[in-house]
Design a protein around this motif. Structure first.
Motif, short mmCIF file in Angstrom:
data_model
loop_
_atom_site.label_atom_id
_atom_site.label_comp_id
_atom_site.label_asym_id
_atom_site.label_seq_id
_atom_site.Cartn_x
_atom_site.Cartn_y
_atom_site.Cartn_z
N ARG A 54 12.37 -4.04 33.28
CA ARG A 54 10.98 -4.30 32.90
C ARG A 54 10.17 -4.62 34.15
NH1 ARG A 54 14.21 -8.53 32.32
NH2 ARG A 54 15.10 -7.73 30.39
N ILE A 56 6.66 -6.86 35.58
CA ILE A 56 5.51 -7.75 35.43
C ILE A 56 4.60 -7.50 36.63
CG2 ILE A 56 4.68 -10.13 35.34
CD1 ILE A 56 7.30 -10.93 34.04
N ARG A 317 6.16 -14.13 30.82
CA ARG A 317 7.60 -14.40 30.71
C ARG A 317 8.07 -14.29 29.27
NH1 ARG A 317 10.06 -18.40 27.80
NH2 ARG A 317 9.08 -20.13 28.91
N ALA A 320 8.19 -10.63 28.28
CA ALA A 320 9.33 -9.97 28.92
C ALA A 320 10.62 -10.34 28.22
CB ALA A 320 9.38 -10.36 30.39
N THR A 372 14.11 -8.00 36.37
CA THR A 372 12.66 -7.95 36.14
C THR A 372 12.00 -7.73 37.49
OG1 THR A 372 12.80 -9.51 34.29
CG2 THR A 372 10.64 -9.18 35.30
#
Length: 473
Positions: A54, A56, A317, A320, A372
Motif C-alpha cells: 500500500r 500513503i 493509518r 491502511a 507500507t
C-alpha cells in the motif's frame, strides 16, 4: 417511477460513495467503461513479488523549500546576498537559509531545525535530492506529479495502483484522498480518466471550501465523523438493498441499450460501494476509540496547530490497516512561500512535523512500515534566490522528496543539486523515474502495467522512466 423520497435516498447513497466527487458531477470527467463488463477489483498478483502492499502519499501542495528543510547548502549561506549569476540579472540575489541545520541519526542526513520530530526518524528516510520536473507552474506540475502528464487527462497514480493490485477490502474504497485541494487540476489529480470509474479516488473532506459554504451545502471539511449521508435513517438495510437492486437493474438495462455511457457505470459502482461502506466506514473514521496517548502522539486536540493534519495522518493509518491500497493526504497549509519565508515555512512545518513523525512511529510499532510505502513530496521546490527579499520562487530544476518503508533504503540519500540547490546535477531523477520506481516497489514493471484505450496501450510513465535501483533495500 421513483418517488422524491427514493431519489433523495439514492442521491444520499451516491454522495456517500464518492464523497461529493460523484454528487458534484466531477466524477463524470473520469468515468469510463471497460469493453467487457464491470472491472473486477479483487486482489491481483503483480508482475513480481511486491515490497509494498500500500501507499500513503503525504502531499505538500505548493512546493516546499528543499534548501530550508533537507538539502543543506553551506555555500548558499556563504554567498547570501550575491547575484545569482556573475553578471547583473535583474536583482536575483541568493538567499541563505535562515534556519539552522544539523546531521541526525547514524546516517548523518541533514535536517532543518523546523523538523525536530521527523529528524528522529533520520535512519528510516530515503531522500532523493535530485528531483526535477518539466514546468515551474503549480497546475501543470501538480497534475504531472499525480498523473505523469500535464498536457492530457490521465489516470492518477492512485488509480493505477488500484487497477494493478485490486482492493483488500470490498467494503471500503481502494483509493482514498483526504482533504484534497480543489485547484491545480482538482479531481483530475485523483481521477481514473479513461480507466474504469471504480479506480478513481474517493474524496473525504476538503481543504479549500469556505466554512459558510461548507455548512450551507452540508459538506465535510474535516475528515472524520460524521461523514454526511453515509448512513440511511429512513429505511432498513433490507429495504435499501431492494431499492438499490432495482436502481442497478434499471441502470444496467440502460447501459446495455446505450452500449457505452460514461455516467451510468460510475453511478452503479458508487451506489453499491456506498451501501457496503455504511457498515464499516463510520466506525473507521471515528477516532474516539483511540487512546489519549495515541491522540497526543499525533498532536490531536486542545486546539493545537497539529490537530487537523494529525487527524489526517491517524486516519491514513487506520485506512491502511483496514486494507485501503492508496491513501493521499494533503497538508492543510500551502507550501507556496513567495513572501515571509521565515514565518510561513515555520508555520507549515509546525502543523505537519509531529503528525508525520507520529505516523511513521505508529506504522513501525504495528509492523506495517515494512510493507507500507510512505511518500513525502510537493510538485517542485523553491529557488535559492530571494523573491521580494523574504521569500522564494518556484523551482522545478532541482528539489527534494523523501520516502520511507515499503522496500526503500532507510537512512539513505540519492542524487544532489549544485552547491546552491538550484539544479539537479548528480543522478538526476525525473518524475517519470519516480513513478517507475513506485510501481516497481508495488510489484510492477511500469512498461507492462498498461491500459488499452483508443487503440493505444497507455501507461503511467508514457514512454519514459527508469527505476532508481540504488534506493531499493
Amino acid at each position: 417511477m421513483m418517488t422524491s423520497f427514493s431519489r433523495r435516498t439514492a442521491l444520499q447513497s451516491l454522495a456517500s460513495g464518492f464523497g461529493y466527487l460523484a454528487f458534484s458531477g466531477l466524477a463524470h470527467e473520469s468515468s469510463a467503461r471497460e469493453q467487457e463488463g464491470a472491472f473486477d477489483l479483487s486482489p491481483k498478483t503483480p508482475h513480481f513479488p511486491a515490497r509494498a502492499k500500500r501507499v500513503i502519499f503525504l502531499c505538500m501542495e505548493g512546493g516546499p523549500s528543499h534548501v530550508d528543510l533537507f538539502d543543506y547548502k553551506p555555500a548558499l549561506a556563504t554567498r547570501n546576498g550575491e547575484s545569482l549569476h556573475s553578471k547583473q540579472d535583474g536583482g536575483l540575489r541568493l538567499l541563505g537559509s535562515p534556519f539552522r541545520f544539523q546531521q541526525q541519526g547514524e546516517s548523518g542526513n541533514w535536517f532543518s531545525e523546523l523538523t525536530p520530530h521527523l529528524a528522529k526518524h533520520a535512519d528510516d528516510l530515503c531522500f532523493i535530492h535530485s528531483m526535477h520536473t518539466d514546468l515551474p507552474n503549480h497546475s501543470q506540475a501538480f497534475l504531472q506529479l499525480h498523473t505523469g502528464s500535464f498536457q492530457f487527462t490521465r489516470p492518477s497514480l492512485g488509480a493505477w495502483t488500484l487497477y494493478g493490485l485490486g482492493t483488500l477490502n470490498n467494503n471500503l474504497p481502494g483509493f482514498v484522498t483526504i482533504n484534497p485541494p480543489s485547484g491545480n487540476g482538482g479531481a483530475k489529480n485523483y481521477g481514473s480518466a479513461f480507466m474504469p470509474s471504480i479506480c478513481q479516488g474517493t474524496k473525504i473532506g476538503t481543504n479549500q471550501i469556505p466554512d459558510f459554504y461548507a455548512k450551507f451545502m452540508g459538506i465535510d471539511k474535516e475528515p472524520g465523523p460524521p461523514l454526511k449521508w453515509v448512513g440511511n435513517s429512513f429505511q432498513t438495510r433490507q429495504r435499501q438493498r431492494q431499492q438499490l437492486d432495482l436502481i442497478r437493474d434499471l441502470n444496467t438495462s440502460k447501459l446495455r441499450r446505450d452500449s457505452q455511457h460514461q455516467e451510468i457505470e460510475g453511478a452503479i459502482n458508487s451506489f453499491e460501494l456506498a451501501f457496503r461502506m455504511q457498515g464499516e466506514l463510520p466506525e473507521l473514521l471515528d477516532l474516539s476509540d483511540e487512546t489519549s496517548d495515541m491522540l497526543q502522539q499525533y498532536g490531536i486536540g486542545n486546539g493545537q496547530p497539529t490537530d487537523r493534519f494529525g487527524r489526517q495522518c491517524l486516519l491514513a493509518r487506520r485506512l491502511a490497516e483496514a486494507g485501503v491500497r492508496f491513501i493521499e493526504i494533503t497538508a492543510p497549509t500551502s507550501w507556496d512561500h513567495h513572501f515571509n519565508l521565515r514565518q510561513v515555512l515555520g508555520e507549515s512545518c509546525l502543523a505537519t512535523d509531529q503528525p508525520i513523525a507520529a505516523l511513521l512511529q505508529d506504522l513501525k510499532g504495528r509492523g506495517m512500515l515494512q510493507d507500507t510505502l510512505v511518500v513525502w513530496a510537493g510538485e517542485f521546490g523553491r529557488t535559492p534566490y530571494a523573491q521580494s527579499g523574504s521569500g522564494r520562487d518556484h523551482n522545478n530544476l532541482g528539489y527534494t522528496i523523501w520516502m520511507a518503508g515499503g522496500g526503500v533504503k532507510g537512512g539513505f540519500k540519492y542524487g544532489a543539486t549544485d552547491e546552491i540547490g538550484h539544479k539537479a546535477v548528480e543522478n538526476k531523477c525525473h518524475l517519470h523515474d519516480l513513478h517507475a520506481t513506485l510501481l516497481h516497489l508495488l510489484g510492477f514493471d511500469h512498461r507492462k502495467l498498461t491500459y488499452s484505450h483508443a487503440g493505444r496501450s497507455f501507461r503511467l510513465t508514457n514512454v519514459f522512466g527508469n527505476v532508481v535501483e540504488e534506493i531499493l533495500s
